[in-house]
Design an enzyme around this catalytic site. Structure first.
Site, PDB file in Angstrom:
ATOM      1  N   GLY A 158      53.075  51.670  57.170  1.00  0.00           N
ATOM      2  CA  GLY A 158      52.269  50.115  57.452  1.00  0.00           C
ATOM      3  C   GLY A 158      52.570  49.331  56.088  1.00  0.00           C
ATOM      4  O   GLY A 158      53.656  49.690  55.606  1.00  0.00           O
ATOM      5  N   ILE A 160      51.319  49.031  53.128  1.00  0.00           N
ATOM      6  CA  ILE A 160      51.212  49.534  51.901  1.00  0.00           C
ATOM      7  C   ILE A 160      52.271  50.474  51.915  1.00  0.00           C
ATOM      8  O   ILE A 160      53.098  50.670  50.946  1.00  0.00           O
ATOM      9  CB  ILE A 160      49.658  50.160  51.766  1.00  0.00           C
ATOM     10  CG1 ILE A 160      48.517  49.073  52.065  1.00  0.00           C
ATOM     11  CG2 ILE A 160      49.625  50.787  50.119  1.00  0.00           C
ATOM     12  CD1 ILE A 160      47.366  49.679  51.961  1.00  0.00           C
ATOM     13  N   ARG A 180      52.682  57.914  62.953  1.00  0.00           N
ATOM     14  CA  ARG A 180      52.388  58.752  64.080  1.00  0.00           C
ATOM     15  C   ARG A 180      52.796  57.682  65.310  1.00  0.00           C
ATOM     16  O   ARG A 180      53.124  58.026  66.447  1.00  0.00           O
ATOM     17  CB  ARG A 180      50.787  58.899  64.001  1.00  0.00           C
ATOM     18  CG  ARG A 180      50.499  60.267  63.306  1.00  0.00           C
ATOM     19  CD  ARG A 180      49.134  60.276  63.105  1.00  0.00           C
ATOM     20  NE  ARG A 180      48.592  59.008  63.057  1.00  0.00           N
ATOM     21  CZ  ARG A 180      47.741  58.282  63.636  1.00  0.00           C
ATOM     22  NH1 ARG A 180      47.128  58.796  64.722  1.00  0.00           N
ATOM     23  NH2 ARG A 180      47.223  57.104  63.154  1.00  0.00           N
ATOM     24  N   ARG A 242      42.099  57.037  52.416  1.00  0.00           N
ATOM     25  CA  ARG A 242      40.676  57.507  52.271  1.00  0.00           C
ATOM     26  C   ARG A 242      40.744  59.090  52.125  1.00  0.00           C
ATOM     27  O   ARG A 242      41.239  59.806  52.611  1.00  0.00           O
ATOM     28  CB  ARG A 242      40.153  57.278  53.832  1.00  0.00           C
ATOM     29  CG  ARG A 242      40.126  55.621  53.879  1.00  0.00           C
ATOM     30  CD  ARG A 242      38.785  55.139  53.139  1.00  0.00           C
ATOM     31  NE  ARG A 242      38.720  53.662  53.436  1.00  0.00           N
ATOM     32  CZ  ARG A 242      39.110  52.615  52.775  1.00  0.00           C
ATOM     33  NH1 ARG A 242      40.128  52.787  51.967  1.00  0.00           N
ATOM     34  NH2 ARG A 242      38.824  51.409  53.339  1.00  0.00           N
ATOM     35  N   GLU A 271      32.373  59.278  47.207  1.00  0.00           N
ATOM     36  CA  GLU A 271      32.870  58.690  46.124  1.00  0.00           C
ATOM     37  C   GLU A 271      31.746  58.007  45.318  1.00  0.00           C
ATOM     38  O   GLU A 271      30.989  57.430  45.767  1.00  0.00           O
ATOM     39  CB  GLU A 271      33.681  57.587  46.483  1.00  0.00           C
ATOM     40  CG  GLU A 271      35.212  57.870  46.823  1.00  0.00           C
ATOM     41  CD  GLU A 271      36.030  56.714  47.545  1.00  0.00           C
ATOM     42  OE1 GLU A 271      35.570  55.575  47.579  1.00  0.00           O
ATOM     43  OE2 GLU A 271      37.203  57.242  47.865  1.00  0.00           O
ATOM     44  N   HIS A 290      38.566  54.857  43.208  1.00  0.00           N
ATOM     45  CA  HIS A 290      38.903  53.793  44.576  1.00  0.00           C
ATOM     46  C   HIS A 290      39.084  52.456  43.934  1.00  0.00           C
ATOM     47  O   HIS A 290      38.667  51.391  44.196  1.00  0.00           O
ATOM     48  CB  HIS A 290      37.832  53.927  45.456  1.00  0.00           C
ATOM     49  CG  HIS A 290      38.177  53.569  46.896  1.00  0.00           C
ATOM     50  ND1 HIS A 290      37.596  53.874  47.962  1.00  0.00           N
ATOM     51  CD2 HIS A 290      39.242  52.495  47.192  1.00  0.00           C
ATOM     52  CE1 HIS A 290      38.313  53.267  49.164  1.00  0.00           C
ATOM     53  NE2 HIS A 290      39.005  52.496  48.609  1.00  0.00           N
ATOM     54  N   ILE A 291      40.464  52.411  43.304  1.00  0.00           N
ATOM     55  CA  ILE A 291      40.849  51.048  42.573  1.00  0.00           C
ATOM     56  C   ILE A 291      41.859  50.490  43.013  1.00  0.00           C
ATOM     57  O   ILE A 291      42.621  49.510  42.517  1.00  0.00           O
ATOM     58  CB  ILE A 291      40.893  51.107  40.923  1.00  0.00           C
ATOM     59  CG1 ILE A 291      41.778  52.260  40.876  1.00  0.00           C
ATOM     60  CG2 ILE A 291      39.658  51.427  40.382  1.00  0.00           C
ATOM     61  CD1 ILE A 291      41.972  52.447  38.950  1.00  0.00           C
ATOM     62  N   GLY A 292      42.638  50.846  44.442  1.00  0.00           N
ATOM     63  CA  GLY A 292      43.546  50.444  44.852  1.00  0.00           C
ATOM     64  C   GLY A 292      43.489  48.707  45.110  1.00  0.00           C
ATOM     65  O   GLY A 292      44.816  48.373  44.698  1.00  0.00           O
TER      66      GLY A 292
HETATM   67  O1  LIG Z   1      40.300  50.463  50.167  1.00  0.00           O
HETATM   68  C1  LIG Z   1      40.548  49.358  50.292  1.00  0.00           C
HETATM   69  C2  LIG Z   1      40.839  48.499  51.443  1.00  0.00           C
HETATM   70  O2  LIG Z   1      40.378  49.129  52.581  1.00  0.00           O
HETATM   71  O3  LIG Z   1      41.219  47.520  51.442  1.00  0.00           O
END
Ligand SMILES: O=CC(=O)O
Length: 326
Positions: A158, A160, A180, A242, A271, A290-292
């Site tokens: 996608g 990202i 998929r 996730r 988390e 979870h710092i994306g």
């Molecule tokens: O985890 C981050 C998001 O869903 O944007």
């Protein structure tokens, strides 16, 4: 007469409430903001609310809240993942859901690359060594591996995934991907990626496997014991989507039995992990909390994208990013 701004419910302002202080001025240009506290105090406000702005899972959207908002049109999620929202339930109230897939893509792809590089070059161990009182260590005793020319398997091409692929191309990586639903031929050509229709082929060939899918009932435990066993014993798994996409017990077992070499996770379940969790005790595991999307720029763009979506729904315009429940 000045036009009344649409009323939007937010969990609160600042602290752990969800909405950053620095975004309030911008939000207030477009909306009459109503905090959960104000909402709970005044029944009159309920009828006015047209939208809920959700940030980091707050406020919680449940049946009770939906029933109390007769004029609600849209839940504007600031963030791409919507697994915390019950799409069927929300849809049954005739309410739309939007998300922010564009705003998050660069910062999350950066974290994917950072985790891959940190794991490959054993950065965290290196930091500990550099600050330890033991000065007898030599880098030659704990060699890492190079990502250049290694094979990266991206699961989920996608926004990202594609940004990860672009970055990997600059590292001269060989790029495989699995999607998929849809083959992405344009993206494939742009970054020189090879499509693997069968996820097993990608798992067997990759030195680094990066997970970038949405969490749905179909991707829950997508990577379990069988999939881990298909991976090379020298391979590293990186998860930036996730936690529940990976069967965490199977992952612990695979690391203990040297089925794969290492893992780098920005997401887990729960988390944070409990302090005594086995994943926190292994040297070949890197975990970030979870710092994306935890950059100034990403959070700002997420708010902008969410506002754009909400305004589009409220003004009957084409919606930039509507989440369609399948
Ligand atoms: O985890 C981050 C998001 O869903 O944007």
């Amino acid at each position: 007469m000045e036009k009344e701004l649409p009323s939007v419910l937010i969990s609160g302002i600042g602290g752990t409430s969800g909405v950053l202080e620095s975004h309030v001025e911008f939000l207030k240009k477009h909306f009459n903001l109503i905090t959960m506290k104000e909402f709970q105090k005044s029944k009159e406000l309920h009828e006015k609310i047209k939208s809920v702005f959700v940030f980091e899972r707050l406020p919680v959207i449940d049946q009770e809240l939906l029933e109390s908002l007769p004029n609600l049109k849209v839940i504007g999620n600031s963030g791409v993942g919507v697994n915390h929202l019950n799409l069927k339930l929300i849809g049954s109230f005739g309410v739309k859901v939007t998300n922010t897939p564009h705003a998050v893509s660069d910062s999350t792809a950066d974290i994917g690359m950072a985790l891959m590089l940190a794991s490959a070059r054993r950065l965290v161990e290196g930091c500990y060594l550099a600050t330890s009182p033991d000065t007898t260590h030599f880098a030659v005793n704990w060699l890492g591996v190079e990502v250049s020319r290694a094979t990266l398997g991206i699961i989920g091409m996608g926004n990202i995934g594609y940004k990860v692929a672009k970055r990997a191309k600059a590292f001269d990586m060989k790029i495989l991907y699995h999607n998929r639903n849809q083959r992405k031929e344009e993206e494939e050509q742009e970054v020189g990626a090879t499509y693997c229709k069968n996820i097993d082929d990608l798992l067997r060939q990759s030195d680094f496997v990066m997970l970038v899918v949405n969490l749905t009932s179909e991707t829950h435990n997508l990577i379990g014991k069988r999939e881990l066993e298909l991976m090379k014993p020298t391979a590293t798994l990186i998860n930036i989507c996730r936690g529940a996409v990976v069967d965490q017990d199977a992952l612990v077992e695979a690391l203990q039995n040297k089925i794969i070499k290492a893992v780098a996770l920005d997401v887990t379940y729960p988390e944070p992990l409990p302090r005594d969790h086995l994943l926190l005790q292994m040297k070949n595991v890197i975990i970030t909390p979870h710092i994306g999307t935890a950059t100034d720029q990403a959070l700002h763009m997420m708010t902008e994208e969410a506002v754009e979506n909400i305004l589009a729904v409220l003004n009957d315009l084409p919606i930039p990013s509507e989440v369609i429940s399948k």
